[in-house]
Structure formats: structure tokens, C-alpha cells
Scaffold this motif. Sequence first.
Motif, PDB file in Angstrom:
ATOM      1  N   GLU A 238      64.850  97.071  21.294  1.00 21.28           N
ATOM      2  CA  GLU A 238      63.837  96.218  21.036  1.00 21.28           C
ATOM      3  C   GLU A 238      62.240  96.606  21.291  1.00 21.28           C
ATOM      4  O   GLU A 238      61.988  96.980  22.303  1.00 21.28           O
ATOM      5  CB  GLU A 238      63.953  94.694  21.630  1.00 21.28           C
TER       6      GLU A 238
ATOM      7  N   ASN B 202      61.087  95.576  12.550  1.00 16.80           N
ATOM      8  CA  ASN B 202      62.254  95.510  13.513  1.00 16.80           C
ATOM      9  C   ASN B 202      63.231  96.270  12.837  1.00 16.80           C
ATOM     10  O   ASN B 202      64.591  96.534  12.934  1.00 16.80           O
ATOM     11  CB  ASN B 202      62.858  94.139  13.329  1.00 16.80           C
TER      12      ASN B 202
ATOM     13  N   ARG C 255      65.613  99.884  13.506  1.00 13.56           N
ATOM     14  CA  ARG C 255      66.065 100.518  14.827  1.00 13.56           C
ATOM     15  C   ARG C 255      65.853 102.098  15.050  1.00 13.56           C
ATOM     16  O   ARG C 255      65.719 102.784  14.074  1.00 13.56           O
ATOM     17  CB  ARG C 255      67.681 100.285  14.548  1.00 13.56           C
TER      18      ARG C 255
END
Length: 149
Positions: free
Chosen positions: A147, A137, A139
Amino acid sequence: MLSKSCVYGLRASLFLASNRDQDYVSIREMSDKLNISFHFLTKILQQLSAAGLMESYKGPNGGVRLTKSGSQVNLFEIIAAIDGVEVFTECALGLPGCGTEKPCPLHDKWADARDGIRKMLEETDLVELAKKGKKQNLRITADGSFEWE
């Protein structure tokens, strides 16, 4: 070290590599999800298309996609298409003719570092990073709002 255009080109390429079905992706959608100006992103994607890394399709279902699998596109190719390869060949101090015969004081250290960075970029493909981003996860937007799909 990399221009803003290049950084955005890398982010857009990662976005496309995370699109598993390899369909065309709307530039507007990509712009919105990555928080990049639509017009700026369009110009960057044109550079990547001119280099043969992406292709575009016009019309209601149009957009862009990678021309080959993300596992076949390395980071160096994207950087070369947008910023060129000069950063990997020029003197760190900007001296013309710098090389093994007439080196600058930084030549040896810079040559080793630059060659190591180039090797890492050539050995890192888009799918590898997209999988890592999704799994951990990570960025690819400043605010972390993206997402992974």
C-alpha cells in the motif's frame, strides 16, 4: 530482459521514492512490505549504494535512503547500477562486432527498439512512477499487498 536483482532494485527504489520525508527506511521493513528476501534485498541495496544512488546508516534508526530526490533518479541509472548497460549496447543475437558496418539480420530493428527503451528509461524518474502508483493504486508486489504511503 532485466535480472531479478534489477527488478527488485527498481521496486525498492520506488518504495524509497514514495517515502516523502526522505528518512532512512529499515531494510527489514522494506523487505517485509515488498515481499523480497531480506538478504537478497540487502545485496541489491549494496550495489545501489556503491553506485552512489543510495546511502545507508547503521544503528537503531538506521536503514537506507536515496542520495538525491527521486525526481533526480531515472530508471536507467538503477538498471545500469545493477545489470550494467550491455543490454543497450550488445547485439540481440550475441554476435561480436555487430554494428552498422557488419550488422546481424536483427540489427536495425533491435537498435531502434533498444534506443527507444533506453530513452524512455532515461526520461522516467522515480517520483513520477511513485505518484502514478499511488494515484492509480498500482502494484509493485506480486500479490498486490503493498500500500502506497
